[in-house]
Enzyme design. Sequence first.
Site, mmCIF file in Angstrom:
data_model
loop_
_atom_site.group_PDB
_atom_site.id
_atom_site.type_symbol
_atom_site.label_atom_id
_atom_site.label_comp_id
_atom_site.label_asym_id
_atom_site.label_seq_id
_atom_site.Cartn_x
_atom_site.Cartn_y
_atom_site.Cartn_z
ATOM 1 N N ASP A 47 0.809 -1.219 0.000
ATOM 2 C CA ASP A 47 0.000 0.000 0.000
ATOM 3 C C ASP A 47 0.838 1.263 0.000
ATOM 4 O OD1 ASP A 47 -2.488 -1.390 2.260
ATOM 5 O OD2 ASP A 47 -2.072 -1.683 0.130
ATOM 6 N N TYR B 11 2.139 2.013 -3.408
ATOM 7 C CA TYR B 11 1.009 2.490 -4.208
ATOM 8 C C TYR B 11 0.720 3.959 -3.883
ATOM 9 C CZ TYR B 11 -3.734 2.986 -5.929
ATOM 10 O OH TYR B 11 -4.851 3.442 -6.571
ATOM 11 N N ASP B 12 0.625 4.278 -2.585
ATOM 12 C CA ASP B 12 0.320 5.656 -2.184
ATOM 13 C C ASP B 12 1.389 6.621 -2.678
ATOM 14 O OD1 ASP B 12 -1.918 4.746 -0.944
ATOM 15 O OD2 ASP B 12 -1.079 4.769 1.085
ATOM 16 N N GLU C 240 -33.908 23.932 13.754
ATOM 17 C CA GLU C 240 -32.671 23.141 13.690
ATOM 18 C C GLU C 240 -31.668 23.815 12.770
ATOM 19 O OE1 GLU C 240 -33.582 19.215 12.327
ATOM 20 O OE2 GLU C 240 -35.150 18.896 13.832
ATOM 21 N N LYS D 32 -29.352 24.165 9.759
ATOM 22 C CA LYS D 32 -29.287 23.438 8.485
ATOM 23 C C LYS D 32 -27.821 23.120 8.238
ATOM 24 C CE LYS D 32 -31.079 23.322 3.838
ATOM 25 N NZ LYS D 32 -29.878 22.920 3.098
ATOM 26 N N LYS E 126 -39.408 23.011 11.349
ATOM 27 C CA LYS E 126 -40.285 21.859 11.120
ATOM 28 C C LYS E 126 -41.468 21.959 12.061
ATOM 29 C CE LYS E 126 -36.253 18.976 10.179
ATOM 30 N NZ LYS E 126 -35.391 17.886 10.630
ATOM 31 N N CYS F 217 -19.560 42.458 -31.119
ATOM 32 C CA CYS F 217 -18.569 42.658 -32.182
ATOM 33 C C CYS F 217 -19.119 41.996 -33.445
ATOM 34 C CB CYS F 217 -17.232 42.021 -31.785
ATOM 35 S SG CYS F 217 -16.103 41.896 -33.185
HETATM 36 S S1 IVH Z 1 -34.899 17.512 7.380
HETATM 37 C C1 IVH Z 1 -38.076 15.883 4.192
HETATM 38 N N1 IVH Z 1 -33.153 18.772 8.859
HETATM 39 O O1 IVH Z 1 -31.018 19.786 3.751
HETATM 40 C C2 IVH Z 1 -36.843 16.671 4.389
HETATM 41 N N2 IVH Z 1 -32.609 18.386 6.583
HETATM 42 O O2 IVH Z 1 -32.701 20.834 1.464
HETATM 43 C C3 IVH Z 1 -36.056 16.129 5.506
HETATM 44 N N3 IVH Z 1 -30.396 19.210 5.944
HETATM 45 O O3 IVH Z 1 -30.479 17.156 1.815
HETATM 46 C C4 IVH Z 1 -34.849 16.923 5.746
HETATM 47 N N4 IVH Z 1 -29.831 20.009 7.907
HETATM 48 O O4 IVH Z 1 -29.975 16.534 4.211
HETATM 49 C C5 IVH Z 1 -33.430 18.288 7.640
HETATM 50 N N5 IVH Z 1 -31.700 19.839 10.318
HETATM 51 C C6 IVH Z 1 -31.977 19.373 9.090
HETATM 52 C C7 IVH Z 1 -31.074 19.488 8.028
HETATM 53 C C8 IVH Z 1 -31.427 18.987 6.777
HETATM 54 C C9 IVH Z 1 -29.446 19.839 6.649
HETATM 55 C C10 IVH Z 1 -30.292 18.865 4.510
HETATM 56 C C11 IVH Z 1 -30.904 17.550 4.149
HETATM 57 C C12 IVH Z 1 -31.375 17.716 2.727
HETATM 58 C C13 IVH Z 1 -31.375 19.183 2.533
HETATM 59 C C14 IVH Z 1 -32.751 19.627 2.112
#
Ligand code: IVH
Length: 717
Positions: A49, A52-53, A135, A137, A314, A462
Site C-alpha cells: 500500500d 502504491y500511495d 434546527e 441546516k 419543522k 462585435c
Molecule cells: S430535514 C423531508 N433537517 O437539507 C426533508 N434536513 O434541502 C427532511 N439538511 O439534503 C430533511 N440540515 O440533508 C433536515 N436539520 C436538518 C437538516 C437537513 C441539513 C439537509 C438535508 C437535505 C437538505 C434539504
Amino acid sequence: MTEWTPAAVRARAEAVTEAEARARVDVLVPAINDHSRRYHTDDAPIVDDRTYDLMVRELELLETRFPTLVRDDSPTLRVGDVPIDGLVPFPHEVPMLSLGNAFSADELREWARRVGDRLAKETGSAPEVLALAVEPKLDGLACELVYEDGVLTGAGTRGDGEVGEDVTHNVRTIRAIPARLHGDDLPRRLSVRGEILFPLEGFAEMNRKREAEGLKPFENPRNAAAGTMRQLDPRLAAGRPLTFFAHSFGFLEGTGAPLAPSHLAQLHQLAAWGLPTNPLNARAEGIEAALEAIEALGATRHDLPYEIDGVVLKVDDVEAQRVLGFVTRAPRWAIAYKYPPPEVATVLDAVDFQVGRTGVVTPVARVRPVRVGGVTVTNATLHNEDYLRRYDLRVGDAVTVKRAGDVIPRVEKPLDAEGRPVEEPGHADRPETVFPETCPACGTPLERHETAGADEGKKWVCPNTLSCPAQLRAGLRHLASRGALDIEGLGAKLIDQLVDGGLVRRVSDLWDLDLATLSGLDRMAEKSANNVLAQLERAKDRPLDKALVALGIADVGEATARDLARAFGSLEALIDAPAERIALVPGVGPSVTASLQRFLHEPHTRAELDRLRAQGVRFAAVPVTLDLDALGQPAAAADDHPVRGKVFVLTGTLPTMTRDEAKERILAAGGHVKGSVSRKTDYVVAGAEAGSKLDKAQELGVEVLDEAGLVALLEAE
Ligand code: IVH
C-alpha cells in the site's frame, strides 16, 4: 531501481523537465490504474500500500507542477464527482426529499400562515400556537443509514433522492455513527437520515497537510466530506475526522414501544439509541419565537465547529406533519431558511472586456483575491454595460463580493435608498470605466443589439463574426466540444496558439494543418500532433446534427440541431428549405428560422461551407425521421394537449435545449412562458444552476420538471 520514499518521490518530481514529466506520467498512470484494479477488483495486489500511495503522490506532484499533463484516465480525476466504477447504487425505500426555501422573515411568516390555514382546513381546528422545531441546516453530505435489529446494515448518499450510492464501507469508519444501536425497544428496521460533516478544524489541518505535500487543497468542508465518502478505499475515510448528526427518519418498522408524537422527542429517542443529534435543535412556540431563535443562531453560527448554511423549521407535531403531507419533492411541514449569502469586502483591480463566441462583449471584474463562502474569488462577471453603470464601478473602488450557492460571484457596491451607489472617498478622482466602442480583440466598432427571449437585455456585440480572433477562439472551443465535433486534443491552449500564430483564421483552416506545423508548436510532441490530426480526420464524419451544433448558429442548440437534421436529412436540403417549412420544426419559431437562414445564406458562410466540404468535412446525412407534414402548423396544437394553456417558467441551463428553443416549443404546443414564478405557474422547468426561481417553485409547491420531463409533456398525445 526506483526508490519509493517520500523524499525520493518529491526529489524526482521536482527535478524533471516538462518532457521528462510527460514520459513519467505516461508510465505512472497505467501502472497505478493496474495496481488499483488488482487491489480492488482482483483482490490480488502486487505492490504494498505504501508504494502504491507514493506512486499516486508522485503523479499528483507532477500534475500539480504541469497541469496540462493530467491525462483523462488519470486516477487523480476519480476524486470528485465523477462516478467511480466500484460504487454501487443505493436505492432509497422512501425517497429522500428536499426542502422548500425562504429568504426572509416575511417569507417564513407566510409559510407559517399557510401551514396554520391548511391545518385548520384539514382538521377543522388549527393549534393556537404552532410549535416548531428550529434546527441548524447542516452544510454537509446528506446520508441515509439503515439499521436492522439494531445493526447498521447499509448507508447511502442522497443521489437524486430515489437512488444514491452505497457508501457503507466509509460510513463504518465514522466514529460518531454506531455500528450497533443500544437500548431496549429497538425497531425491527429503521432508516435514519442525517448529515455527514467535516469539522472545520480537521478540515483546515487536512488542507495544511495536503498543501505541504504539494496536493491540491479541498475547496470547502462539504466537498471534502463528499469526496471522502466516494472513495473506494475506506482507509482514507478512517483517517479523516468526519462526524454525523441525524435529523430525520426514512422508515421505521416494528417498534417495541410507541414513539413520541413530537419530532424533537423522536430525535431524543434516536439519541437514546446512540445516534448523535444536534444539541442546538430547539423548540419554539410560534413563528415569532422561531424567528428570534434564527436570529440568535445567525449571530453565533460562525463560531460553530462545523458549517451551517441556514436553519430548518419543522412543524413539531408528527400527526400535523402527516396531515400537511408533501408537495412533489418537499414536505409542507418543513422549510429551510438560508442565511444571506456571505459577502466580503475587497478592491476592484481591473475591468476586462471579454468577447464570447457570438461576439457579445461582457465586462469581467478582476478583484483582489478574497475567500468568500469557502472559495477564493478573483474574477466575477459584471453582466453588461447597464450593470457597470448602475454601480459606477471604477478601478480602485471598494466593492463587495457575494457568493450564493454555485452561482457565479457578484460584485456590488452599497446602494442608497434611491438605488444609487453610495459615494466612497477617492471614487470621484478615479477614471470612469468606459465600455469600449471597438472590439478589444479585433478593433471593429461594436454594435448595440437588443435581445429578446430568455436572456432579455441590451448587449454590445462585435459584428466581425468572420475574423475576430476572440470569437474565433471561442468558436473553435465550441466546435471541438463534446456535443459538437468532439475533437479530443484540440483544447484551449492549442487553439490559442493556432489563432495567435495566424495558423487558423477560419474554421476550415483546421483541416489544412499538417504534422510539421502542429509538432512545431509549444508542448506538441509528434505523438500528440498525430493524435490531433487523427481526431480532425475522424470529425469529418460527424453527423449533420453535430456539425450544425459545431457551426455555432445563434439560437440553434443541440435539440434544435437534432430536429433540423431529422427533418431535412442533409445540409443541402436544409439550405434549400423555405422558411415556412423550417418553422414547422419543433422549437423553431420565426426568429430561429430567420437567424438560421441569415446564417446559411450569408455569402461568407457559403464560401466557408464549400471549403469545408472540399476538405472532406461531410456533414453526414442522417435519416429523415421527423415528418414535418404530419406535425402540421404549430398553432394548430391539439385542444386537449397537456401543455395547452399551462404557464411555464424556465430557469437554469438545460442539457440540450437552449431556453429559447424550450420556449418556442412550449408556445408551439399552446403553452405560455413567463419570467417569474407565482401561484399561477403550472410548471417550472429547471436546468443546471437553476437559481431562486427553483427555490420559489419548491416553496409554492409548483411542479418542477427537468428537460426530459418537459419533452415528455410536449410529446404527450
Ligand atoms: S430535514 C423531508 N433537517 O437539507 C426533508 N434536513 O434541502 C427532511 N439538511 O439534503 C430533511 N440540515 O440533508 C433536515 N436539520 C436538518 C437538516 C437537513 C441539513 C439537509 C438535508 C437535505 C437538505 C434539504
